[in-house]
Scaffold this motif. Structure first.
Motif, PDB file in Angstrom:
ATOM      1  N   ASP A  24       0.062  13.472  12.083  1.00 37.21           N
ATOM      2  CA  ASP A  24       1.334  13.271  11.375  1.00 37.21           C
ATOM      3  C   ASP A  24       1.075  12.317  10.208  1.00 37.21           C
ATOM      4  OD1 ASP A  24       3.899  12.843  10.471  1.00 37.21           O
ATOM      5  OD2 ASP A  24       4.767  12.524  12.466  1.00 37.21           O
ATOM      6  N   PRO A  25       0.546  12.839   9.095  1.00 36.89           N
ATOM      7  CA  PRO A  25       0.164  11.952   8.000  1.00 36.89           C
ATOM      8  C   PRO A  25       1.333  11.204   7.374  1.00 36.89           C
ATOM      9  CG  PRO A  25       0.021  14.255   7.330  1.00 36.89           C
ATOM     10  CD  PRO A  25       0.236  14.259   8.801  1.00 36.89           C
ATOM     11  N   GLU A  26       2.515  11.829   7.348  1.00 30.55           N
ATOM     12  CA  GLU A  26       3.662  11.133   6.760  1.00 30.55           C
ATOM     13  C   GLU A  26       4.048   9.913   7.596  1.00 30.55           C
ATOM     14  OE1 GLU A  26       6.495  13.756   4.247  1.00 30.55           O
ATOM     15  OE2 GLU A  26       6.063  14.925   6.056  1.00 30.55           O
ATOM     16  N   ALA A  27       3.972  10.036   8.905  1.00 29.91           N
ATOM     17  CA  ALA A  27       4.248   8.883   9.766  1.00 29.91           C
ATOM     18  C   ALA A  27       3.211   7.791   9.552  1.00 29.91           C
ATOM     19  CB  ALA A  27       4.269   9.315  11.232  1.00 29.91           C
ATOM     20  N   LEU A  28       1.956   8.180   9.336  1.00 28.23           N
ATOM     21  CA  LEU A  28       0.905   7.198   9.102  1.00 28.23           C
ATOM     22  C   LEU A  28       1.130   6.471   7.779  1.00 28.23           C
ATOM     23  CD1 LEU A  28      -1.726   5.842   9.851  1.00 28.23           C
ATOM     24  CD2 LEU A  28      -2.962   7.801   8.884  1.00 28.23           C
ATOM     25  N   ILE A  29       1.517   7.204   6.742  1.00 27.18           N
ATOM     26  CA  ILE A  29       1.779   6.567   5.446  1.00 27.18           C
ATOM     27  C   ILE A  29       2.948   5.589   5.563  1.00 27.18           C
ATOM     28  CG2 ILE A  29       2.569   6.999   3.086  1.00 27.18           C
ATOM     29  CD1 ILE A  29       0.937   9.589   3.143  1.00 27.18           C
ATOM     30  N   LYS A  30       3.959   5.942   6.325  1.00 30.20           N
ATOM     31  CA  LYS A  30       5.086   5.030   6.524  1.00 30.20           C
ATOM     32  C   LYS A  30       4.636   3.767   7.268  1.00 30.20           C
ATOM     33  CE  LYS A  30       8.658   8.606   6.462  1.00 30.20           C
ATOM     34  NZ  LYS A  30       9.658   9.378   7.257  1.00 30.20           N
ATOM     35  N   ARG A  31       3.725   3.950   8.218  1.00 29.57           N
ATOM     36  CA  ARG A  31       3.190   2.778   8.922  1.00 29.57           C
ATOM     37  C   ARG A  31       2.410   1.900   7.958  1.00 29.57           C
ATOM     38  NH1 ARG A  31      -0.661   2.846  14.372  1.00 29.57           N
ATOM     39  NH2 ARG A  31      -0.906   0.565  14.535  1.00 29.57           N
ATOM     40  N   TRP A  32       1.645   2.510   7.086  1.00 26.08           N
ATOM     41  CA  TRP A  32       0.915   1.750   6.067  1.00 26.08           C
ATOM     42  C   TRP A  32       1.893   0.989   5.177  1.00 26.08           C
ATOM     43  CZ3 TRP A  32      -3.123   5.959   4.215  1.00 26.08           C
ATOM     44  CH2 TRP A  32      -4.092   6.098   5.224  1.00 26.08           C
ATOM     45  N   HIS A  33       2.997   1.649   4.822  1.00 21.13           N
ATOM     46  CA  HIS A  33       3.992   0.997   3.964  1.00 21.13           C
ATOM     47  C   HIS A  33       4.531  -0.267   4.624  1.00 21.13           C
ATOM     48  CE1 HIS A  33       8.061   0.449   2.173  1.00 21.13           C
ATOM     49  NE2 HIS A  33       7.436   0.775   1.057  1.00 21.13           N
ATOM     50  N   ARG A  34       4.775  -0.211   5.937  1.00 22.56           N
ATOM     51  CA  ARG A  34       5.274  -1.390   6.645  1.00 22.56           C
ATOM     52  C   ARG A  34       4.228  -2.495   6.699  1.00 22.56           C
ATOM     53  NH1 ARG A  34       7.183   2.747  10.135  1.00 22.56           N
ATOM     54  NH2 ARG A  34       5.486   2.348  11.611  1.00 22.56           N
ATOM     55  N   THR A  35       2.952  -2.134   6.608  1.00 21.61           N
ATOM     56  CA  THR A  35       1.879  -3.117   6.708  1.00 21.61           C
ATOM     57  C   THR A  35       1.608  -3.818   5.384  1.00 21.61           C
ATOM     58  OG1 THR A  35       0.875  -1.724   8.417  1.00 21.61           O
ATOM     59  CG2 THR A  35      -0.533  -3.399   7.459  1.00 21.61           C
ATOM     60  N   VAL A  36       2.029  -3.216   4.274  1.00 28.46           N
ATOM     61  CA  VAL A  36       1.783  -3.784   2.942  1.00 28.46           C
ATOM     62  C   VAL A  36       2.927  -4.715   2.558  1.00 28.46           C
ATOM     63  CG1 VAL A  36       1.440  -3.251   0.495  1.00 28.46           C
ATOM     64  CG2 VAL A  36       0.432  -1.777   2.244  1.00 28.46           C
ATOM     65  N   ALA A  37       2.586  -5.855   1.996  1.00 25.91           N
ATOM     66  CA  ALA A  37       3.591  -6.813   1.540  1.00 25.91           C
ATOM     67  C   ALA A  37       4.243  -6.325   0.246  1.00 25.91           C
ATOM     68  CB  ALA A  37       2.943  -8.181   1.302  1.00 25.91           C
ATOM     69  N   THR A  38       5.409  -6.821  -0.040  1.00 26.23           N
ATOM     70  CA  THR A  38       6.062  -6.532  -1.314  1.00 26.23           C
ATOM     71  C   THR A  38       5.153  -6.946  -2.468  1.00 26.23           C
ATOM     72  OG1 THR A  38       8.262  -6.820  -0.359  1.00 26.23           O
ATOM     73  CG2 THR A  38       8.075  -7.042  -2.755  1.00 26.23           C
ATOM     74  N   ASP A  39       5.012  -6.062  -3.430  1.00 25.73           N
ATOM     75  CA  ASP A  39       4.124  -6.228  -4.593  1.00 25.73           C
ATOM     76  C   ASP A  39       2.646  -6.078  -4.226  1.00 25.73           C
ATOM     77  OD1 ASP A  39       6.243  -6.615  -6.348  1.00 25.73           O
ATOM     78  OD2 ASP A  39       6.275  -8.771  -6.003  1.00 25.73           O
ATOM     79  N   GLY A  40       2.361  -5.741  -2.964  1.00 26.31           N
ATOM     80  CA  GLY A  40       0.993  -5.435  -2.576  1.00 26.31           C
ATOM     81  C   GLY A  40       0.681  -3.980  -2.872  1.00 26.31           C
ATOM     82  N   PHE A  41      -0.535  -3.554  -2.530  1.00 23.63           N
ATOM     83  CA  PHE A  41      -0.898  -2.177  -2.842  1.00 23.63           C
ATOM     84  C   PHE A  41      -1.770  -1.564  -1.750  1.00 23.63           C
ATOM     85  CE2 PHE A  41      -4.244  -4.742  -4.655  1.00 23.63           C
ATOM     86  CZ  PHE A  41      -5.417  -3.999  -4.579  1.00 23.63           C
ATOM     87  N   LEU A  42      -1.721  -0.249  -1.707  1.00 24.44           N
ATOM     88  CA  LEU A  42      -2.512   0.566  -0.795  1.00 24.44           C
ATOM     89  C   LEU A  42      -3.650   1.215  -1.571  1.00 24.44           C
ATOM     90  CD1 LEU A  42      -2.980   2.346   1.821  1.00 24.44           C
ATOM     91  CD2 LEU A  42      -1.325   3.946   0.809  1.00 24.44           C
ATOM     92  N   MET A  43      -4.831   1.231  -0.971  1.00 25.10           N
ATOM     93  CA  MET A  43      -5.996   1.907  -1.556  1.00 25.10           C
ATOM     94  C   MET A  43      -6.562   2.814  -0.470  1.00 25.10           C
ATOM     95  SD  MET A  43      -7.538   1.274  -4.632  1.00 25.10           S
ATOM     96  CE  MET A  43      -9.030   1.840  -5.482  1.00 25.10           C
ATOM     97  N   PHE A  44      -6.646   4.137  -0.738  1.00 27.78           N
ATOM     98  CA  PHE A  44      -7.110   5.043   0.302  1.00 27.78           C
ATOM     99  C   PHE A  44      -7.938   6.181  -0.277  1.00 27.78           C
ATOM    100  CE2 PHE A  44      -3.378   7.292  -1.170  1.00 27.78           C
ATOM    101  CZ  PHE A  44      -3.682   8.641  -0.985  1.00 27.78           C
ATOM    102  N   SER A  45      -8.657   6.867   0.619  1.00 26.33           N
ATOM    103  CA  SER A  45      -9.396   8.073   0.262  1.00 26.33           C
ATOM    104  C   SER A  45      -9.302   9.051   1.418  1.00 26.33           C
ATOM    105  CB  SER A  45     -10.856   7.749  -0.047  1.00 26.33           C
ATOM    106  OG  SER A  45     -11.496   7.229   1.100  1.00 26.33           O
ATOM    107  N   CYS A  46      -9.533  10.326   1.133  1.00 27.66           N
ATOM    108  CA  CYS A  46      -9.514  11.352   2.170  1.00 27.66           C
ATOM    109  C   CYS A  46     -10.147  12.621   1.615  1.00 27.66           C
ATOM    110  CB  CYS A  46      -8.091  11.624   2.657  1.00 27.66           C
ATOM    111  SG  CYS A  46      -6.981  12.235   1.364  1.00 27.66           S
ATOM    112  N   LEU A  47     -10.335  13.601   2.485  1.00 27.93           N
ATOM    113  CA  LEU A  47     -10.881  14.884   2.063  1.00 27.93           C
ATOM    114  C   LEU A  47      -9.777  15.781   1.515  1.00 27.93           C
ATOM    115  CD1 LEU A  47     -13.351  15.671   5.003  1.00 27.93           C
ATOM    116  CD2 LEU A  47     -13.883  14.723   2.740  1.00 27.93           C
ATOM    117  N   GLY A  48     -10.144  16.602   0.516  1.00 23.80           N
ATOM    118  CA  GLY A  48      -9.203  17.517  -0.107  1.00 23.80           C
ATOM    119  C   GLY A  48      -9.450  18.964   0.275  1.00 23.80           C
ATOM    120  N   PRO A  49      -8.588  19.895  -0.202  1.00 23.38           N
ATOM    121  CA  PRO A  49      -8.594  21.295   0.250  1.00 23.38           C
ATOM    122  C   PRO A  49      -9.889  22.057   0.007  1.00 23.38           C
ATOM    123  CG  PRO A  49      -6.578  20.781  -0.962  1.00 23.38           C
ATOM    124  CD  PRO A  49      -7.487  19.614  -1.138  1.00 23.38           C
ATOM    125  N   ASP A  50     -10.661  21.692  -1.004  1.00 23.89           N
ATOM    126  CA  ASP A  50     -11.886  22.444  -1.292  1.00 23.89           C
ATOM    127  C   ASP A  50     -13.086  22.005  -0.461  1.00 23.89           C
ATOM    128  OD1 ASP A  50     -10.831  24.213  -3.062  1.00 23.89           O
ATOM    129  OD2 ASP A  50     -11.424  23.134  -4.871  1.00 23.89           O
TER     130      ASP A  50
END
Length: 305
Positions: A135-161
């Motif tokens: 459930d990637p959308e739930a994971l992104i929401k969890r990440w959002h709760r973990t980041v402070a206001t004015d903080g940022f997320l940095m991520f990588s993952c595999l793509g369709p190709d």
């Protein structure tokens, strides 16, 4: 690309994804993950924000060496380590904790393994995890709760190709899918915004890995993940099937050029980062605001309207 979550990749068996999340790597972090972590860390030079706290999401799989690179870049920041599954936490703690006699104890703040601050961290680093989430959308929401206001997320993952050569091989032989589908980077951007992040920046590159033998190729692929497609083979496969797979892979080997005789598979790597803006309260007769959001708005000295 579809935007309805029911129609959008990934096509993941959630039970299989849960089993994978609890399976500790046989060795340390995969080579490809470490290389992508190194490349993502290099991108931090273009971000002017200087975090005072940061958290590494599942570094055992995402890259222990990459963790050290980020810690070195932000030597004055307090690092936190988050292993979402307890089965991996003990091993990660042992690998990242410097013994009392090690010089590493004097080379910046040591990682902390308790829960990050209630108000969040200034940077959440998540390398090569998102494409294996049921459930990637739930994971992104969890990440959002973990980041402070004015903080940022940095991520990588595999793509369709990713490994499209292997997918085509399975299709040609009439076999079930070689792997679950991966999400397009534009859909990741939409999900980031939907979760509350702002100004998402997405980037993509392709990496080709080569191997001398089918056995070497399959051994490395097993370190990177599993086939989580619901329509994958439903039972064990025998020696004949493995022999057919090895022969088919060997037949794809490049002929001529610097990679003569080597099996090659391509990987689409997606990079993304996004900031977490100050919470805003919608104009309504009644509005509900969490204590954390209220604290953030008061600290900024304005109501956030």
């Amino acid at each position: 690309m579809a935007t309805d979550p029911a129609q959008r990749p990934p096509t993941i068996d959630s039970a299989a994804a849960s089993r994978w999340s609890r399976l500790a790597p046989a060795q340390n972090s995969p080579w490809l993950h470490e290389e992508i972590g190194r490349r993502m860390e290099d991108r931090l030079q273009w971000i002017t924000a200087k975090p005072k706290t940061w958290a590494d999401w599942s570094p055992l799989r995402g890259g222990l060496e990459a963790h050290v690179l980020v810690a070195r870049r932000y030597a004055g920041a307090t690092p936190y380590v988050i292993e979402p599954d307890a089965a991996l936490a003990e091993r990660t703690t042992g690998l990242l904790t410097a013994p009392w006699w090690s010089a590493r104890r004097w080379q910046g703040a040591q990682p902390r393994f308790e829960a990050p601050p209630e108000d969040g961290v200034d940077l959440l680093w998540a390398n090569m995890a998102l494409h294996m989430a049921a459930d990637p959308e739930a994971l992104i929401k969890r990440w959002h709760r973990t980041v402070a206001t004015d903080g940022f997320l940095m991520f990588s993952c595999l793509g369709p190709d990713t490994v499209r050569e292997l997918r085509a091989l399975y299709a040609r032989l009439g076999w079930p899918p070689a792997g679950h589908e991966f999400t397009d980077m534009h859909d990741w951007g939409d999900m980031l915004v939907h979760a509350g992040f702002a100004e998402p920046v997405m980037d993509m590159e392709r990496v080709t890995l080569t191997w001398a033998t089918p056995e070497a190729a399959l051994a490395e692929l097993r370190t990177l993940g599993r086939n989580l497609h619901p329509a994958r083979f439903g039972a064990l496969r025998g020696r004949k099937w493995r022999g057919d797979l090895d022969a088919a892979l060997a037949a794809t080997a490049n002929r001529g050029g610097p990679d003569d005789g080597r099996i090659a598979l391509g990987f689409e790597i997606i990079y993304g980062h996004a900031f977490k803006p100050a919470p805003r309260v919608a104009l309504a007769p009644e509005s509900a605001v969490s204590l954390r959001e209220m604290r953030s708005m008061l600290q900024r000295g304005r109501p956030g309207l």
